[in-house]
Design a protein around this motif. Structure first.
Motif, PDB file in Angstrom:
ATOM      1  N   TYR A   1     -24.018 -92.708  63.410  1.00  0.00           N
ATOM      2  CA  TYR A   1     -23.689 -93.229  62.390  1.00  0.00           C
ATOM      3  C   TYR A   1     -22.367 -93.729  62.277  1.00  0.00           C
TER       4      TYR A   1
ATOM      5  N   TYR B   1     -20.386 -93.374  59.104  1.00  0.00           N
ATOM      6  CA  TYR B   1     -21.048 -92.411  58.362  1.00  0.00           C
ATOM      7  C   TYR B   1     -19.977 -92.149  57.067  1.00  0.00           C
TER       8      TYR B   1
ATOM      9  N   ASP C   1     -26.956 -95.920  50.640  1.00  0.00           N
ATOM     10  CA  ASP C   1     -26.542 -96.131  52.103  1.00  0.00           C
ATOM     11  C   ASP C   1     -25.956 -94.789  52.656  1.00  0.00           C
TER      12      ASP C   1
ATOM     13  N   MET D   1     -27.451 -92.228  55.552  1.00  0.00           N
ATOM     14  CA  MET D   1     -26.658 -91.441  56.597  1.00  0.00           C
ATOM     15  C   MET D   1     -26.576 -89.986  56.421  1.00  0.00           C
TER      16      MET D   1
END
Ligand code: ZN
Length: 471
Positions: A159, A162, A183, A187
């Protein structure tokens, strides 16, 4: 023999899904039928409300839960605390401010492996027997946010963007905020699943900050009792849908964890509708407790308290705003320009408490305001506590620190749009393999969690832990 048998049946692993601010009313009542995983865990487990710490805010609540120490023992009264008795020096309560052991420290000592993701007050990361990804207070991806340090590269490979939190959750751009929430959650939950599958663990704990951000940003779309609620609004189901998303995520975690895992779903406090704010410094000023060299004007917008020129030699008390009010007395021999003689401390504190408790709502009705003295509610009072902690109107009202309102209350939040406050009652569901739980129980509190989980690992419960084991 039976005892021995039961001990062998005990789960070797414990999984904690922390949902910051998750509401018992939504999970156990309103959304119950739409949250099949939580409902199933509750059906065979032990569950109920969980009384938060005082104050019922994220910092110090999770640290209180995982150490079984009250905020006074922790010496943490909010995100920012007075560093000393000066008027303006503050310190952020990060992991370095926690001097007591938390669950994973005891587990590390016992040779158990822990994986922690997003647990508040774990940044900056400290060694653990296992793995750690730090919390929503992490300044950014450039910071050192893992233990061991090498784990960071693994995370950023999976990610690259992140996220530890959503940026600016007090925003009017609800489309953006909701997308950021989704989102971030994708993650974090993806990372949690990855770590569950690839790292060894006896204890896994993830704390999701998304529920809290969702409540603060979207509560007025959800709660018909909120003054800004409109039926059929386009975000009406945003809160419900996020809870459903967390329920599906929980199902995936259970699948990965397997049947032999003890599962705890838990929140650090609940949520309540926010009706507005009480302008606490405005009240202190107009009632002679607080003095300024230049009176704050109510014409040219609001003035943060920090920007006002306080006349300390004529000030007896001042306050910090937030979800709860923190009031400080200006004591001789303690603060640099103290005005209250030490022997007058209790008299003045009581006088001020009764004044604050009598502030009415905008239509003159009594607010159900609760006021706490740290010495009365904590086992010890470490570092610098407020002299009074104030919950205005059952926490339907926050405390507003800025000046220039021209009145004692405001329907706008001076730090940006925010529609929810915290509530004292959080929630928990404890589900153990091969054991039928007690169903709904009452009277449980945050500090019961650490001894309960230590007991599940067959580890001794340290005498200094303030909570009691949930059977
Ligand atoms: Zn919280």
């Amino acid at each position: 023999m039976l005892n021995l048998f039961n001990r062998h049946k005990r789960a070797r692993r414990v999984l904690v899904l922390g949902l910051d601010c998750a509401s018992p009313h939504l999970i156990f009542d309103q959304f119950k039928d739409e949250l099949p995983t939580f409902s199933r865990l509750a059906a065979t487990g032990t569950w109920g409300e969980l009384t938060s710490s005082t104050p019922c805010i994220t910092v110090p609540a999770w640290a209180s839960m995982t150490s079984s120490s009250d905020p006074g023992v922790l010496g943490v009264y909010g995100f920012r605390n007075r560093k000393d008795f000066s008027y303006d020096r503050l310190v952020t309560a990060d992991s370095d401010s926690i001097r007591v052991k938390r669950l994973w420290d005891y587990l590390s000592d016992a040779g158990k492996q822990s994986v922690l993701v997003g647990v508040p007050q774990t940044y900056p990361p400290h060694p653990v027997n296992g793995y750690m990804v730090t919390d929503f207070l992490t300044p950014g991806r450039e910071a050192s946010f893992t233990y061991p340090a090498i784990l960071k590269a693994e995370i950023l490979k999976l990610y690259p963007n992140y996220k530890f939190d959503v940026s600016n959750f007090r925003s009017d751009d609800k489309e953006r905020l909701l997308q950021d929430l989704i989102d971030m959650t994708a993650m974090q939950t993806g990372l949690v699943k990855h770590l569950m599958k690839t790292k060894p663990w006896d204890f896994f704990m993830y704390v999701n900050i998304g529920v809290d951000r969702l409540h603060h940003g979207f509560w007025h779309f959800h709660d018909p009792a909120h003054r800004l609620y409109t039926p059929g609004n386009r975000f009406e189901h945003a809160v419900r849908d996020y809870y459903k998303m967390m329920d599906s995520f929980a199902a995936e975690l259970l699948e990965i964890a397997g049947d032999e895992t003890t599962v705890l779903v838990v929140s650090d406090h609940g949520v309540s509708r926010m009706d507005g704010g009480i302008c606490i410094n405005e009240w202190l000023w107009r009632n002679g407790w607080l003095a300024f060299k230049t009176p704050p004007k109510n014409a040219g917008g609001l003035m943060p308290f920090e920007d006002c020129e306080v006349d300390w030699a004529n000030t007896r008390a001042w306050a910090s705003g937030g979800y709860y009010g923190r009031v400080f007395l200006n004591m001789q021999g303690r603060e640099p320009n103290g005005t209250i003689a030490p022997e007058r401390y209790e008299v003045m504190r009581d006088l001020l408490a009764s004044g604050l408790a009598s502030i009415p709502d905008p239509v003159g009705q009594a607010l159900n305001t609760q006021i706490f003295k740290p010495q009365s509610i904590y086992q010890q009072v470490n570092n610098i506590a407020p002299d009074l902690l104030v919950y205005f109107g059952d926490l339907h009202w926050r405390a507003i620190g800025s000046l220039g309102h021209g009145k004692y209350w405001s329907l706008e939040n001076d730090t940006g749009p925010d529609y929810a406050n915290h509530a004292v009652q959080g929630m928990f569901i404890l589900n153990e393999p091969g054991k039928t739980g007690a169903g709904r129980v009452e009277g449980r509190q945050l500090m019961d969690i650490a001894p309960t989980l230590l007991e599940r690992f067959d580890l001794p419960i340290p005498a200094e832990m303030q909570g009691h084991t949930i059977p």
